[in-house]
Scaffold this motif. Structure first.
Motif: not given
Length: 312
Positions: A66-72
């Motif tokens: 989820l954190s990687f998704l939000d970064l992207c």
């Protein structure tokens, strides 16, 4: 420029907040700070999930996704918005507009599904604790995460194609700060009822199937929690589940408002500020929501910081 077919455009103009130059200056500073906090918070979650063995569990595997998704997601929109807030030229190429919409929609749809998967993980942890490690096997976790990304971008492909099939007849001024479905449909020079119905159908599926999974999971969680006699045990469950439900409420509330209302009820000004909320505010607060009362994460952070200090 061919005025009959939107696909032959050389580009669009994102009007954004150009009618409010004073607001643009304030937004630039605020959004820059929020974006840096988003990078810091989500990168910290990913790093801690990798560095601390105690956080290498299904819950933190999905949280790091989820954190990687939000970064992207924020990076696909905010840097360009910051540039446009400081320049008079607010143009974006046709290909750039298509790419931005495809990536942003893909990541948004992926988050819808991923939040449903995370709810199932909490169901398994609370309702099937003795079988948790068997149910949430690393291979199954990887498969569910991969399926979330695949289905998210498959849905985005369909929605992006349907949106850009709408004839624009030379109109290229988008009253928004990013390429998004509602303001793009506003440019159409034909009746968009059929297009909107098709997009609404896809949107309902991608939003409400995960919602059904979340409702099922937390319905069972609540029943189990009510049978727990220990107040400390109830607080522990509500701590992890409450964080997830807060994130779900923020994300789904804004997504439903933005995408599942008729275009004739769509307010451009409200749409812009709602988009700002789920583009930058929600990804920024997610790490803080999950870590604020989470002793595992705060403990891991202290260990990493102490380890770095001792190595000096």
């Amino acid at each position: 420029m061919d005025q009959k077919n939107g696909s032959s455009f050389t580009g669009f103009i994102l009007l954004g907040f150009s009618d409010r130059p004073q607001l643009e200056r304030v937004l630039f500073v605020v959004l820059l700070i929020f974006y840096l906090l988003t990078l810091l918070g989500n990168t910290t979650i990913i790093a801690l999930s990798r560095l601390d063995p105690h956080l290498q569990t299904p819950m933190y595997f999905f949280l790091s996704n989820l954190s990687f998704l939000d970064l992207c997601y924020t990076t696909s929109i905010v840097p360009q918005l910051l540039v446009h807030l400081r320049r008079e030229d607010k143009s974006i190429s046709f290909g750039g507009c298509v790419a931005q919409m495809f990536v942003a929609l893909g990541l948004g749809c992926t988050e819808c599904i991923l939040l449903g998967v995370m709810a199932f993980d909490r169901y398994a942890a609370v309702c099937r604790p003795l079988h948790y490690t068997v149910i949430m096997h690393p291979r199954l976790c990887a498969l569910m995460a991969s399926a979330s990304w695949f289905l998210g971008f498959a849905t985005s492909s369909l929605q992006t194609v349907l949106t850009f099939l709408v004839p624009l007849c030379g109109r290229n001024k988008i009253d928004h700060f990013l390429c998004e479905m509602p303001p793009l449909l506003k440019l159409a020079c034909v009746d968009t009822t059929v297009y909107e119905s098709e997009l609404l159908f896809v949107g309902v599926i991608i939003l409400f199937i995960p919602v059904a999974l979340i409702t099922f999971s937390y319905g069972h969680v609540v029943r189990v929690v009510l049978r727990i006699k220990s107040a400390a045990g109830q607080r522990k469950v509500f701590g992890t589940c409450g964080s997830h439900l807060t994130v779900v409420s923020l994300f789904y509330g804004t997504a439903i408002y933005a995408y599942l209302q008729p275009s004739n009820n769509y307010s451009q000004d409200q749409g812009k500020f709602i988009s700002l909320f789920y583009t930058i505010v929600t990804p920024m607060v997610n790490p803080f929501i999950y870590t604020l009362r989470n002793k595992d994460v705060t403990g891991a952070m202290k260990k990493v910081l102490c380890r770095g200090y001792d190595s000096r």
